[in-house]
Scaffold this active site. Structure first.
Site, PDB file in Angstrom:
ATOM      1  N   TRP A   1       0.829  -1.208   0.000  1.00 26.56           N
ATOM      2  CA  TRP A   1       0.000   0.000   0.000  1.00 26.56           C
ATOM      3  C   TRP A   1       0.867   1.264   0.000  1.00 26.56           C
ATOM      4  O   TRP A   1       0.488   2.290  -0.577  1.00 26.56           O
ATOM      5  CB  TRP A   1      -0.955  -0.003   1.189  1.00 26.56           C
ATOM      6  CG  TRP A   1      -0.308   0.155   2.528  1.00 26.56           C
ATOM      7  CD1 TRP A   1       0.112  -0.826   3.370  1.00 26.56           C
ATOM      8  CD2 TRP A   1      -0.007   1.394   3.187  1.00 26.56           C
ATOM      9  NE1 TRP A   1       0.665  -0.294   4.506  1.00 26.56           N
ATOM     10  CE2 TRP A   1       0.598   1.068   4.423  1.00 26.56           C
ATOM     11  CE3 TRP A   1      -0.188   2.730   2.853  1.00 26.56           C
ATOM     12  CZ2 TRP A   1       1.027   2.036   5.325  1.00 26.56           C
ATOM     13  CZ3 TRP A   1       0.238   3.702   3.756  1.00 26.56           C
ATOM     14  CH2 TRP A   1       0.836   3.345   4.975  1.00 26.56           C
TER      15      TRP A   1
ATOM     16  N   ASP B   1      -2.735  11.915   8.235  1.00 27.55           N
ATOM     17  CA  ASP B   1      -2.905  10.579   8.806  1.00 27.55           C
ATOM     18  C   ASP B   1      -4.387  10.237   8.883  1.00 27.55           C
ATOM     19  O   ASP B   1      -5.232  11.116   9.062  1.00 27.55           O
ATOM     20  CB  ASP B   1      -2.279  10.531  10.205  1.00 27.55           C
ATOM     21  CG  ASP B   1      -2.176   9.119  10.741  1.00 27.55           C
ATOM     22  OD1 ASP B   1      -3.190   8.628  11.283  1.00 27.55           O
ATOM     23  OD2 ASP B   1      -1.113   8.501  10.612  1.00 27.55           O
TER      24      ASP B   1
ATOM     25  N   HIS C   1       8.264   6.256  15.230  1.00 26.18           N
ATOM     26  CA  HIS C   1       7.879   5.223  16.187  1.00 26.18           C
ATOM     27  C   HIS C   1       8.904   4.097  16.161  1.00 26.18           C
ATOM     28  O   HIS C   1       9.500   3.811  15.127  1.00 26.18           O
ATOM     29  CB  HIS C   1       6.514   4.619  15.817  1.00 26.18           C
ATOM     30  CG  HIS C   1       5.355   5.448  16.245  1.00 26.18           C
ATOM     31  ND1 HIS C   1       4.108   5.331  15.674  1.00 26.18           N
ATOM     32  CD2 HIS C   1       5.241   6.415  17.197  1.00 26.18           C
ATOM     33  CE1 HIS C   1       3.278   6.178  16.254  1.00 26.18           C
ATOM     34  NE2 HIS C   1       3.946   6.848  17.173  1.00 26.18           N
ATOM     35  N   TYR C   2       9.073   3.457  17.315  1.00 24.88           N
ATOM     36  CA  TYR C   2       9.850   2.225  17.354  1.00 24.88           C
ATOM     37  C   TYR C   2       9.238   1.308  18.417  1.00 24.88           C
ATOM     38  O   TYR C   2       9.099   1.728  19.554  1.00 24.88           O
ATOM     39  CB  TYR C   2      11.321   2.477  17.688  1.00 24.88           C
ATOM     40  CG  TYR C   2      12.138   1.257  17.312  1.00 24.88           C
ATOM     41  CD1 TYR C   2      12.473   1.024  15.982  1.00 24.88           C
ATOM     42  CD2 TYR C   2      12.487   0.312  18.263  1.00 24.88           C
ATOM     43  CE1 TYR C   2      13.168  -0.119  15.620  1.00 24.88           C
ATOM     44  CE2 TYR C   2      13.174  -0.826  17.902  1.00 24.88           C
ATOM     45  CZ  TYR C   2      13.518  -1.036  16.582  1.00 24.88           C
ATOM     46  OH  TYR C   2      14.187  -2.169  16.220  1.00 24.88           O
TER      47      TYR C   2
ATOM     48  N   PHE D   1       4.577  -0.220  10.486  1.00 23.90           N
ATOM     49  CA  PHE D   1       4.912  -0.891   9.226  1.00 23.90           C
ATOM     50  C   PHE D   1       6.361  -0.545   8.898  1.00 23.90           C
ATOM     51  O   PHE D   1       6.863   0.524   9.257  1.00 23.90           O
ATOM     52  CB  PHE D   1       3.959  -0.492   8.087  1.00 23.90           C
ATOM     53  CG  PHE D   1       3.903   0.986   7.795  1.00 23.90           C
ATOM     54  CD1 PHE D   1       4.725   1.559   6.836  1.00 23.90           C
ATOM     55  CD2 PHE D   1       3.013   1.805   8.475  1.00 23.90           C
ATOM     56  CE1 PHE D   1       4.665   2.918   6.559  1.00 23.90           C
ATOM     57  CE2 PHE D   1       2.944   3.168   8.209  1.00 23.90           C
ATOM     58  CZ  PHE D   1       3.773   3.726   7.251  1.00 23.90           C
ATOM     59  N   TYR D   2       7.036  -1.482   8.225  1.00 27.35           N
ATOM     60  CA  TYR D   2       8.475  -1.366   8.048  1.00 27.35           C
ATOM     61  C   TYR D   2       8.873  -0.727   6.719  1.00 27.35           C
ATOM     62  O   TYR D   2       9.483  -1.349   5.850  1.00 27.35           O
ATOM     63  CB  TYR D   2       9.133  -2.733   8.237  1.00 27.35           C
ATOM     64  CG  TYR D   2       9.080  -3.181   9.682  1.00 27.35           C
ATOM     65  CD1 TYR D   2      10.028  -2.744  10.602  1.00 27.35           C
ATOM     66  CD2 TYR D   2       8.052  -4.007  10.139  1.00 27.35           C
ATOM     67  CE1 TYR D   2       9.976  -3.117  11.930  1.00 27.35           C
ATOM     68  CE2 TYR D   2       7.984  -4.394  11.473  1.00 27.35           C
ATOM     69  CZ  TYR D   2       8.949  -3.944  12.362  1.00 27.35           C
ATOM     70  OH  TYR D   2       8.882  -4.313  13.686  1.00 27.35           O
TER      71      TYR D   2
ATOM     72  N   LEU E   1      10.325   3.372   6.208  1.00 30.06           N
ATOM     73  CA  LEU E   1      10.564   4.560   7.018  1.00 30.06           C
ATOM     74  C   LEU E   1       9.524   5.642   6.753  1.00 30.06           C
ATOM     75  O   LEU E   1       9.279   6.027   5.613  1.00 30.06           O
ATOM     76  CB  LEU E   1      11.957   5.123   6.753  1.00 30.06           C
ATOM     77  CG  LEU E   1      12.366   6.250   7.721  1.00 30.06           C
ATOM     78  CD1 LEU E   1      12.587   5.704   9.130  1.00 30.06           C
ATOM     79  CD2 LEU E   1      13.623   6.959   7.224  1.00 30.06           C
ATOM     80  N   HIS E   2       8.909   6.118   7.819  1.00 39.16           N
ATOM     81  CA  HIS E   2       7.917   7.179   7.730  1.00 39.16           C
ATOM     82  C   HIS E   2       8.025   8.058   8.964  1.00 39.16           C
ATOM     83  O   HIS E   2       8.407   7.611  10.038  1.00 39.16           O
ATOM     84  CB  HIS E   2       6.499   6.607   7.602  1.00 39.16           C
ATOM     85  CG  HIS E   2       6.127   5.645   8.691  1.00 39.16           C
ATOM     86  ND1 HIS E   2       6.618   4.354   8.751  1.00 39.16           N
ATOM     87  CD2 HIS E   2       5.311   5.785   9.768  1.00 39.16           C
ATOM     88  CE1 HIS E   2       6.122   3.737   9.815  1.00 39.16           C
ATOM     89  NE2 HIS E   2       5.335   4.585  10.452  1.00 39.16           N
TER      90      HIS E   2
ATOM     91  N   HIS F   1       6.182  10.852  11.552  1.00 40.58           N
ATOM     92  CA  HIS F   1       4.927  11.371  12.083  1.00 40.58           C
ATOM     93  C   HIS F   1       5.106  12.853  12.400  1.00 40.58           C
ATOM     94  O   HIS F   1       6.133  13.252  12.970  1.00 40.58           O
ATOM     95  CB  HIS F   1       4.531  10.624  13.359  1.00 40.58           C
ATOM     96  CG  HIS F   1       4.348   9.156  13.166  1.00 40.58           C
ATOM     97  ND1 HIS F   1       3.119   8.576  12.951  1.00 40.58           N
ATOM     98  CD2 HIS F   1       5.247   8.141  13.147  1.00 40.58           C
ATOM     99  CE1 HIS F   1       3.263   7.271  12.810  1.00 40.58           C
ATOM    100  NE2 HIS F   1       4.545   6.982  12.923  1.00 40.58           N
TER     101      HIS F   1
END
Length: 306
Positions: free
Chosen positions: A143, A173, A236-237, A241-242, A244-245, A247
Site C-alpha cells: 500500500w 494521517d 515510532h519504534y 509498518f516497516y 521509514l515514515h 509522524h
C-alpha cells in the site's frame, strides 16, 4: 493512508453505511482517547472498525454552531452548579472511523486487548531476533508503494518531493479528520525503498531526514497555517509498518504512541551526527504485546519473562 496496519484498508470506493456487516466482538477500547476497536464480519471475512471521538474545534464560528444547536438535559442542579447531558447537533458530532476490510488475523491480534511489556532491544537483539522476524514475516508494504507510485490516495496528497534519494510524500494521517487543527496529524513516506526503520539509518541519511522535516513543516504551514515551531516530528519504534515514515503532529496533541516509544527527528539527526552507526548499536525500548509473534520471540530468547 493506512498507518495503523501493514495492508490496505477498505475499498477506495468507500461505503455509505455498514449494512451487510455483522458485529462479532469488541476487541479493545481506550477510555483516554475515547476510541473503540470492533470486530465485524461480512461475507465470511473479518473487518475491524476503529472509531475515535474527535476533539472540540476552538474556532469561534464552529464553537458558536454547536453551542447554539445544543439541547441541554439536566442531571443535577445545586446552587450555581448545573450538571447536564448536552446533545450536540449530529453533523457537528461525527466520529472519525477507519475500516480495515478484509482484515487478517494479524490485524485482529494487533487490535485485541492484551498485556503489554517493555522490551529493551539492543543492537544485537535487532540483528538476531527482530530483523529475522521482519524478513520471515514478509510484512507487506504494498500500500505504501501504491502511494509512492501514484496508484492510490493521490487525492489526499499534501506535498511531494519527487527526488528518488531524499524525496518523500506527505499525507494527512487517517486518525485525523483534516479539519481540526488541535489534533493535526500528518505522515511523511520516504521515497527511498529499503529503509525499514530508524535501525537502518546512518549519517549518510541526515540529508534525507533534514529534507523531509524542513519541507513537511513548510507544506503544513502553507496548507493549514500552522507555525513550524508548533509541529512535533518523530519516528515510532517499533513502527507499525516497516518502511521509514515520519509522524508530524501539532504540539499539545498527545497522538497514539507519541510518547512511550517515539524518537524525535531532531534527536535522531543529533545522534547520527555523534555516531554515524548510532542506531545500529543503540538500545531501543519498545512496547511488546503478549500475543505478538515478535514479543514471543524475545520471550523464547530469554530476553523477557511473562
Amino acid at each position: 493512508m493506512p498507518s495503523e496496519c501493514d495492508a490496505p484498508s477498505a475499498s477506495e470506493a468507500g461505503l455509505a453505511s455498514l449494512e451487510g456487516f455483522t458485529f462479532k466482538e469488541v476487541l479493545n477500547s481506550d477510555i483516554t482517547r475515547k476510541s473503540i476497536f470492533v470486530l465485524l464480519e461480512k461475507d465470511g471475512k473479518n473487518a475491524i472498525l476503529i472509531c475515535d471521538k474527535q476533539p472540540f474545534a476552538e474556532n469561534p464560528l464552529e464553537a458558536e454552531k454547536w453551542i447554539k444547536g445544543s439541547k441541554m438535559n439536566l442531571l443535577v442542579k445545586n446552587d450555581i452548579y448545573g450538571n447536564y447531558e448536552q446533545e450536540i447537533p449530529a453533523k457537528l458530532n461525527g466520529v472519525k472511523s477507519t475500516l480495515i476490510y478484509p482484515a487478517t488475523e494479524k490485524h485482529v491480534l494487533k487490535y485485541r486487548a492484551q498485556d503489554r511489556y517493555l522490551i529493551a532491544e539492543t543492537g544485537v537483539d535487532y540483528e538476531t531476533i527482530t530483523l529475522p522476524h521482519i524478513l520471515e514475516s514478509n510484512l507487506s508494504v504494498q500500500w505504501v508503494y501504491n502511494c509512492l507510485d501514484h496508484k492510490s490516495e493521490q487525492d489526499r496528497l499534501i506535498f511531494e518531493d519527487p527526488d528518488e534519494h531524499n524525496g518523500f510524500q506527505l499525507y494527512p494521517d487517517l486518525k485525523w479528520n483534516g479539519e481540526t487543527m488541535e489534533n493535526l496529524y500528518c505522515q511523511a513516506l520516504v521515497r527511498r525503498r529499503g529503509i525499514k526503520s530508524v535501525r537502518d539509518l546512518t549519517a549518510d541519511d541526515i540529508p534525507l531526514l533534514e529534507n523531509v522535516l524542513e519541507k513537511s513543516k513548510k507544506a503544513i504551514r502553507e496548507r493549514y497555517g500552522v507555525n513550524p515551531a508548533q509541529i512535533k516530528a518523530y519516528f515510532h519504534y517499533q513502527p507499525s509498518f516497516y518502511h521509514l515514515h515520519m509522524h508530524l503532529v501539532k504540539v499539545g496533541y498527545d497522538a497514539p504512541g507519541g510518547s512511550m516509544y517515539s524518537i524525535p527527528v531532531e534527536v535522531a539527526i543529533g545522534n547520527l551526527r555523534i555516531a554515524g552507526d548510532y542506531y545500529k548499536r543503540a538500545t531501543l525500548p519498545f512496547m511488546g504485546k503478549a500475543l505478538d509473534p515478535l514479543c514471543q520471540k524475545f520471550k523464547a530468547a530469554g530476553k523477557i519473562d511473562f
